[in-house]
Design a protein around this motif. Sequence first.
Motif: not given
Length: 516
Positions: A74-83, A87-93, A213-220
């Motif tokens: 359940f964590l894996d299917r709904t964590n997109i809401g936390n992402a 900034g998920l939506q903005e970063d992926l445009k 956020d920013g570690l390894g060039g990846k966003r949070g």
Amino acid sequence: MEKPIEKSSDFDQGQSPLGSEKRLENGAPVTVLDIPDPDEGLSEEERRHIDRKLLWKLDLKLIPWLTLLYLIAFLDRTNIGNAKIDGLQEDLKLTNNQYNNSLTIFFISYSVFEPVTQVLLKKLKPSIFLPVIMLLWGVSMTCMGLVHNYSGLMATRWFLGLAEAGLFPGVNYYLSCWYRRSEFGIRAAIFFSAAALAGSFGGLLAAAIENMDGLGGKRGWAWIFILEGLFTVIISFLSFFMVHDFPDDAKFLTDDDRRRVIRRLKLDQQSSAEHEEFKMEYFWASLKDWKTWTGMLIYMGCDGALYAFSLFLPTIIAQMGYKSVHAQLLSVPPYAVAAVVTIFIGFLADRTGWRGYCNMAMALFGIAGFAMLLGSGSPHIQYAGTFLGAIGIYPCVPNTISWAANNIEGVYKRGISLGFIIGWGNLNGIRLILAQGIVSSNIYRAQDKPRYKPGHAVVLAYEALFLLGGSVLQHILLRRENAKRRNGERDHWAEGKSEAEIEKLGDKRPDFIYTL
């Protein structure tokens, strides 16, 4: 040779005493046991002591690990809401429609493949099937943190839904093959409470991971997917050793314990623990059973509300004026309360057998909660509404599954029916395709913020029409059928049949009394 015991008053809830013989209303005996009794000659007190020890052994071996698996799922299917709020939506445009499509595609693959997975679970064995699908969804989740565009997100979400499709219906069916009807509800509730705990844990975890956020060039938000996906992969390998097979094959049972488990299920009018070859007649029997269809109606009401709530709670709270990390943390308390109430309702429904009444009562809480979200602009009232909304949704999911499992008997028929019920619920009524995508993932649209009135109104309607209305309908129909069976109006179904043929009637047996 055991002495037959007269049918007890607990028979209506499937709680016949060990060593009993059941009788049809016309007085004809129905032998339910062809397995040696390892406790023959013991007193009733000694039998009860052995039964309690056996039940405790099953609980420790089965429930904790399976609950962990569902928490992760359940964590894996709904964590997109936390992402999303990180900034998920903005970063992926992503446009608003594209983001909603990424939610929708999960439910399409998840729902379509759910009925099929029940047959695979039985054929491949739980100890193989469950760890394999977990490994696959762990890889899909990790890949979600590596995507750079809309098409990559859509592909990973499709495979995540496909891989997760077998877990929830599979485990509920699996547990129903271990426990009596009056014992199943609390176990299903504990298992499902992991969904509420995932909501709490997900908010805390997301708030912590955002600091990477920013570690390894990846966003949070990417690290949320990567770390949770890698953890899922690790747990999947451990699951090859921790997940057990059905009672007739489980390695942790002694021969005597295996006999006890299967005997107590047969005394509860269940045959689901035993081996049986799949036949298409079980598929058609499931489709022709009206309880499958009423179950689909009810489950649509609670599951549509569930996913709308869990996917968008962080967003709803953020629109109340709370920012990223604060919004993540405020999403924790409603889930925590829902987890406690879910387990309590599971316990209450097992003890009373009033699964329908429990659904109706909880639906009223949910209706009140979403009415508060719909009618008030005050952040404090809206936040209080999220608590009532969670209480009105989460307990009804395992209770509805338990209600269906209690009343559908047969090795494959029950599994297929649960697959249809859960699959249809996840499609939310396959959708009202006219409204753009699968309903629960699309009703909270960006253009409707900050109040999200259309979204709250749709969830309110689902709770009132499908969850509450469907529960009332099924309760009335089951009560009428029970009255006919007690009056002997169904005894002719068993006339001229052998004991083995009567047993194979499953819930069509004249003496099978439905749980209300």
